[in-house]
Design an enzyme around this catalytic site. Structure first.
Site, PDB file in Angstrom:
ATOM      1  N   HIS A 139      81.310  48.845  78.252  1.00 52.82           N
ATOM      2  CA  HIS A 139      81.892  47.714  78.989  1.00 52.82           C
ATOM      3  C   HIS A 139      83.212  48.224  79.587  1.00 52.82           C
ATOM      4  O   HIS A 139      84.314  47.848  79.166  1.00 52.82           O
ATOM      5  CB  HIS A 139      82.134  46.546  78.030  1.00 52.82           C
ATOM      6  N   GLN A 142      86.056  45.873  80.939  1.00 54.89           N
ATOM      7  CA  GLN A 142      86.773  45.221  79.841  1.00 54.89           C
ATOM      8  C   GLN A 142      87.824  46.175  79.262  1.00 54.89           C
ATOM      9  O   GLN A 142      88.975  45.789  79.046  1.00 54.89           O
ATOM     10  CB  GLN A 142      85.772  44.812  78.743  1.00 54.89           C
ATOM     11  N   CYS A 275      87.783  40.545  73.175  1.00 53.62           N
ATOM     12  CA  CYS A 275      87.336  40.520  74.578  1.00 53.62           C
ATOM     13  C   CYS A 275      86.756  39.164  74.960  1.00 53.62           C
ATOM     14  O   CYS A 275      86.625  38.882  76.156  1.00 53.62           O
ATOM     15  CB  CYS A 275      86.325  41.625  74.824  1.00 53.62           C
TER      16      CYS A 275
HETATM   17  N1   CP Z   1      84.441  39.720  77.902  1.00 57.13           N
HETATM   18  C1   CP Z   1      83.423  39.429  78.760  1.00 57.13           C
HETATM   19  O1   CP Z   1      82.808  40.318  79.356  1.00 57.13           O
HETATM   20  O2   CP Z   1      83.175  38.098  78.912  1.00 57.13           O
HETATM   21  P1   CP Z   1      81.880  37.499  79.617  1.00 57.13           P
HETATM   22  O3   CP Z   1      80.682  37.945  78.783  1.00 57.13           O
HETATM   23  O4   CP Z   1      82.059  36.011  79.605  1.00 57.13           O
HETATM   24  O5   CP Z   1      81.782  38.052  80.999  1.00 57.13           O
END
Ligand code: CP
Length: 320
Positions: A139, A142, A275
């Site tokens: 990710h 993030q 996150c």
């Molecule tokens: N932290 C994050 O990626 O949130 P979402 O899954 O809501 O996009």
């Protein structure tokens, strides 16, 4: 505006944290800080004028969807949001065919997928940049927002600071570990046995850390892991797509909850990060998530600023 040709991010895919150099990452942080401090000026608002970005989601999202859509709009571009129900990526239509179609219409593809291999296939078939909005391996957007949050907290200095991740050694932990390794942040990942990060990600982090001086550690002891932490990060124990494992995971992760008892073993002034979305009462208690030392809401806000910098660099060709 700084021409991105100097940084050579224009047109590049961003599938992994390891796709960036430390200098490129810090240039993105500086640009994100400028975006955060003031409303974009006329030139910045025109950065994506005439450009379209496809936002493709195989899985649900709040933060990623809203912040990417707003980022494109605030830079003068047009976002096309596509859900799995509409596109049927890999079901209604082959991944490579979806990529080749989008490539003819848009200037970048931001995709949230189940399998990282899906992103790699899209990147092989699309000429335009493909940006990872979460896969089962990483990710990275993030992690950029998270380390930007700490960069701001620590006065623009990251090297030698200490971050501990408590929980599942999965996509979020992978990207955090890689970005810490790239930027010289000492990183400890504490997981239950059997949930450690993938060995090839740890090897890559160790390779990056040899240049930056970061220390990378993986442990199964959450108490030892927080003893010298300046920031403690956690994430859900059961990610999207793992729902049938939820009960087993609740048992396996029981000793890994970020609560006031665990924080008593950490240094005074430690920050907590998440996150989001959080499963309150599982990986984090209400008391900790709602505490003033929790940075989760700052991290969520910073998704917008960092992704604006990323889009300005990879699609717009210039940074403020
Ligand atoms: N932290 C994050 O990626 O949130 P979402 O899954 O809501 O996009």
């Amino acid at each position: 505006m700084q021409a991105v040709s100097e940084m050579s991010l224009l047109g590049r895919d961003f599938l992994s944290v390891a796709d960036l150099t430390a200098d490129e990452t810090l240039a993105l942080f500086a640009a994100a800080q400028r975006f955060k401090r003031r409303t974009p000026n006329e030139r910045e608002r025109a950065c994506l004028t005439g450009k379209a970005v496809a936002l493709l989601f195989q899985k649900p999202s709040l933060r990623t969807r809203v912040t990417f859509e707003l980022a494109v709009a605030q830079l003068g571009g047009y976002a096309v949001v596509l859900t799995q129900a509409e596109v049927g990526l890999g079901q209604r239509e082959a991944v490579k065919d979806v990529a080749r179609n989008l490539d003819r219409w848009v200037n970048a593809i931001v995709a949230r997928v189940f399998a990282h291999a899906t992103l790699e296939e899209m990147a092989r078939w699309a000429q335009v940049p493909v940006i990872n909005a979460l896969s089962d391996r990483e990710h990275p957007c993030q992690a950029l927002a998270d380390l930007f949050t700490l960069w701001q907290r620590w006065g623009g200095e990251l090297k030698g600071h200490r971050l501990t991740f408590i929980g599942d050694g999965f996509n979020v932990a992978h990207s955090l570990m890689l970005l810490c390794a790239l930027l010289g942040v000492h990183c400890t990942i504490a997981t239950p046995k059997g949930y450690e990060p993938q060995p090839e990600i740890v090897r890559k982090a160790e390779e990056l850390a040899r240049t930056s001086g970061a220390r990378i550690a993986v442990t199964n002891d959450p108490v030892a892991a927080v003893r010298d932490a300046e920031a403690i990060y956690t994430d859900v124990w059961t990610s999207m797509g793992q729902e049938d494992e939820a009960e087993r995971r609740r048992r396996d992760f029981a000793a890994f909850q970020v609560n006031m008892n665990l924080l008593r073993h950490a240094p005074e002034g430690v920050a907590v990060m998440h996150c989001l979305p959080a499963h309150r009462g599982e990986e984090i208690t209400d008391e900790v998530l709602d505490a003033p030392f929790c940075l989760a809401w700052e991290q969520a806000e910073n998704r917008l600023h960092v992704q604006k910098a990323l889009l300005a660099a990879t699609v717009g060709g210039a940074l403020p």
